[in-house]
Design an enzyme around this catalytic site. Structure first.
Site: not given
Length: 282
Positions: A37, A176
């Site tokens: 995020h 990620v």
């Protein structure tokens, strides 16, 4: 950094910034933030003059037997992370602010919502597209930032934007991963130590798919079958699907393309994880 829960005040504030000539970037989240995020917020801060992150655990995208009630809610730490990552505003509405008791409207995207996650989670994507549409109407963004981990979701949002002529640019940022390859997810915190290790078979299956795509002769269906075999041989992992499909339509491929997407979903106990990788065929 500003924090606002009122949709009307948020829209008013952002419209004022746009009138001043600022470009607005939005990062929609359900909170329980991780580095994935934060990378989205950082990307928005690089591309846009004013960045708004939204934190809202959206009830309409959870099925009746899913984890809405136990979904992690960590607002205070999330706000600190948003500020460090470069957000200018965090929009944190209450459910009553987003859905009136007599709400009668939803947004539905056909075809892309009928396969994979959509087939296994009926109504899920209607909840996603409806809340994203509402968030876009409130935050009036020029650009919206999503993670590749939710590949099908970002594809559906792109379709909605195109069909409704919104003119918002969708930016998809790379997944990620933890140092061992596991895709970062807010749901990873549900995993026990053993399940955390077992979950690595998802990223290993994608690495296998990438390797097979780079070798001459392997067709998409053959690659998918080898992914499925690898996961099914792993203790404690219940496979929902492992497929290699067209990057735009999510349909199966009978030929060897130049590019495709491998998508996988599996359960470890009561925790369900998804992951994907873009495959480039040589």
């Amino acid at each position: 950094m500003l924090v606002e829960c009122s949709p009307a005040k948020t829209r008013q504030l952002l419209m004022a910034r746009k009138k001043e000539g600022a470009t607005v970037g939005v990062v929609p989240t359900m909170g329980a933030l991780h580095q994935g995020h934060l990378n989205l917020i950082d990307a928005a801060a690089t591309d846009c003059d004013f960045v708004v992150a939204t934190i809202f655990v959206n009830p309409t995208q959870f099925g009746p037997n899913e984890d809405f009630k136990r979904y992690p809610r960590t607002l205070q730490s999330d706000l600190q992370l948003c500020e460090k990552a470069g957000a200018d505003l965090v929009f944190t509405p209450d459910t009553a602010d987003m859905y009136s008791s007599d709400a009668a409207t939803s947004v539905h995207v056909s075809r892309l919502t009928e396969v994979l996650e959509g087939a296994l989670r009926p109504g899920h994507f209607d909840g996603v597209t409806t809340v994203v549409a509402k968030l876009f109407n409130i935050t009036v963004p020029d650009k919206a930032f999503f993670g590749q981990k939710d590949y099908q979701q970002q594809l559906i949002v792109r379709r909605m934007i195109a069909d409704l002529n919104w003119g918002i640019e969708i930016v998809t940022c790379p997944t990620v991963r933890e140092s061992d390859g596991l895709a970062m997810s807010s749901r990873n915190r549900y995993l026990s130590a053993d399940q955390r290790q077992q979950a690595l078979v998802l990223s290993r299956s994608l690495e296998l798919a990438e390797m097979l795509a780079a070798e001459c002769g392997n067709l998409p269906n053959d690659i998918a079958a080898k992914m499925q075999q690898l996961v099914q041989e792993s203790h404690g992992v219940q496979l929902d699907y492992a497929v290699v499909v067209d990057c735009e339509t999510l349909q199966t491929l009978s030929h060897r393309p130049s590019q495709a997407v491998a998508l996988i979903a599996a359960k470890l106990g009561t925790t369900r994880l998804i992951d994907n990788a873009i495959l480039r065929f040589t």
